[in-house]
Design a protein around this motif. Structure first.
Motif, PDB file in Angstrom:
ATOM      1  N   THR A  63      30.256 113.588  -7.553  1.00 31.57           N
ATOM      2  CA  THR A  63      29.935 112.232  -8.025  1.00 31.57           C
ATOM      3  C   THR A  63      30.698 111.200  -7.198  1.00 31.57           C
ATOM      4  O   THR A  63      30.129 110.188  -6.774  1.00 31.57           O
ATOM      5  N   ASP A  66      21.429 115.261 -11.170  1.00 32.37           N
ATOM      6  CA  ASP A  66      20.345 114.526 -11.818  1.00 32.37           C
ATOM      7  C   ASP A  66      20.507 113.016 -11.607  1.00 32.37           C
ATOM      8  O   ASP A  66      20.400 112.220 -12.528  1.00 32.37           O
ATOM      9  N   VAL A  67      20.794 112.645 -10.350  1.00 31.87           N
ATOM     10  CA  VAL A  67      20.959 111.247  -9.968  1.00 31.87           C
ATOM     11  C   VAL A  67      19.759 110.852  -9.123  1.00 31.87           C
ATOM     12  O   VAL A  67      19.381 111.565  -8.194  1.00 31.87           O
ATOM     13  N   ASP A  68      19.150 109.723  -9.440  1.00 32.87           N
ATOM     14  CA  ASP A  68      18.023 109.245  -8.652  1.00 32.87           C
ATOM     15  C   ASP A  68      18.517 108.736  -7.312  1.00 32.87           C
ATOM     16  O   ASP A  68      19.519 108.034  -7.236  1.00 32.87           O
ATOM     17  N   TYR A 127      22.070 115.156  -5.154  1.00 31.89           N
ATOM     18  CA  TYR A 127      21.521 114.187  -6.107  1.00 31.89           C
ATOM     19  C   TYR A 127      20.765 114.924  -7.216  1.00 31.89           C
ATOM     20  O   TYR A 127      20.867 114.585  -8.389  1.00 31.89           O
ATOM     21  N   GLU A 128      20.014 115.953  -6.808  1.00 35.96           N
ATOM     22  CA  GLU A 128      19.232 116.731  -7.773  1.00 35.96           C
ATOM     23  C   GLU A 128      20.145 117.497  -8.726  1.00 35.96           C
ATOM     24  O   GLU A 128      19.914 117.533  -9.935  1.00 35.96           O
ATOM     25  N   ALA A 129      21.218 118.099  -8.177  1.00 41.62           N
ATOM     26  CA  ALA A 129      22.145 118.892  -9.001  1.00 41.62           C
ATOM     27  C   ALA A 129      22.829 118.034 -10.060  1.00 41.62           C
ATOM     28  O   ALA A 129      23.115 118.491 -11.164  1.00 41.62           O
ATOM     29  N   HIS A 144      25.022 104.045 -18.083  1.00 43.71           N
ATOM     30  CA  HIS A 144      25.084 104.967 -16.947  1.00 43.71           C
ATOM     31  C   HIS A 144      25.167 104.132 -15.674  1.00 43.71           C
ATOM     32  O   HIS A 144      24.303 103.302 -15.416  1.00 43.71           O
ATOM     33  N   SER A 147      18.443 125.466 -11.022  1.00 43.01           N
ATOM     34  CA  SER A 147      19.560 124.661 -11.512  1.00 43.01           C
ATOM     35  C   SER A 147      20.885 125.300 -11.095  1.00 43.01           C
ATOM     36  O   SER A 147      21.083 126.497 -11.241  1.00 43.01           O
ATOM     37  N   ASN A 168      19.955 117.834  -2.308  1.00 41.88           N
ATOM     38  CA  ASN A 168      20.245 118.782  -3.393  1.00 41.88           C
ATOM     39  C   ASN A 168      21.378 118.291  -4.284  1.00 41.88           C
ATOM     40  O   ASN A 168      21.417 118.588  -5.476  1.00 41.88           O
ATOM     41  N   SER A 185      30.665 111.671 -15.182  1.00 41.20           N
ATOM     42  CA  SER A 185      29.258 111.290 -15.153  1.00 41.20           C
ATOM     43  C   SER A 185      29.047 109.796 -14.958  1.00 41.20           C
ATOM     44  O   SER A 185      27.906 109.323 -15.023  1.00 41.20           O
ATOM     45  N   LYS A 218      31.663 118.646 -10.175  1.00 42.94           N
ATOM     46  CA  LYS A 218      30.847 117.477 -10.554  1.00 42.94           C
ATOM     47  C   LYS A 218      31.586 116.181 -10.260  1.00 42.94           C
ATOM     48  O   LYS A 218      31.014 115.231  -9.738  1.00 42.94           O
TER      49      LYS A 218
END
Length: 177
Positions: A15, A78-80, A74-76, A121, A3, A72, A158, A11
């Motif tokens: 985003t 937590d986005v699909d 998207y993973e960081a 979201h 993580s 990475n 977010s 962020k």
């Protein structure tokens, strides 16, 4: 991958990059990101260097160059990352919003009708939404859920809208399952 702890500024920028990249499917210029997050382009360039070092973005050289998010990124956040996500419509003050898709709906305090809230979201920017605006989400693909309410707050970092729910119903139409 372990993580990664990102600053709120990182962020927000990451985003914005993902949102802009999803719209164009092309490298995103630093100036476009700066405009989206209301920051100086120089600040964006500096942040992009640290995000590159974390392997969250890649630079694309040339006149059509810019930045692309890596897997990475998207993973960081937590986005699909889906090729063909189901479309969940969103209307803002009666107008259908283009370039965004609803990613999820979290309900809170449904047992207390006066305090019923939903976290919406969104994949895409929520910058143009303001407190007091009317929002309608749905129908969702499976349950045909429709949520209508008034924006009570938002989280630009977010991409979350917080709605005070006026109406919620399902199914609207025939369910697909």
């Amino acid at each position: 991958m372990s993580s990664i702890e990102l600053t709120s500024s990182q962020k927000t920028i990451l985003t914005a990059l993902i949102n802009l990249y999803r719209q164009s499917e092309d490298a995103v210029k630093g100036e476009d990101i700066a405009e989206e997050v209301n920051r100086n382009p120089g600040t964006i360039r500096n942040q992009m260097q640290s995000l590159k070092a974390l392997q969250l973005v890649e630079g694309v050289p040339g006149p059509k160059g810019g930045y692309k998010p890596t897997a990475n990124a998207y993973e960081a956040l937590d986005v699909d990352q889906m090729d063909e996500p189901a479309s969940v419509p969103l209307t803002h003050n009666g107008e259908t919003v283009t370039g965004v898709n609803v990613d999820g709906i979290d309900l809170s305090s449904v047992h207390h009708p006066e305090l019923c809230r939903a976290e919406i979201h969104v994949q895409g920017s929520v910058r143009d939404f303001h407190e007091g605006d009317e929002v309608k989400v749905g129908p969702t693909p499976l349950s045909k859920l429709v949520v209508e309410g008034i924006v009570d707050g938002k989280d630009d970092t977010s991409n979350i809208l917080i709605l005070r729910i006026d109406d919620m119903r399902a199914p609207v139409g025939e369910p697909n399952h």
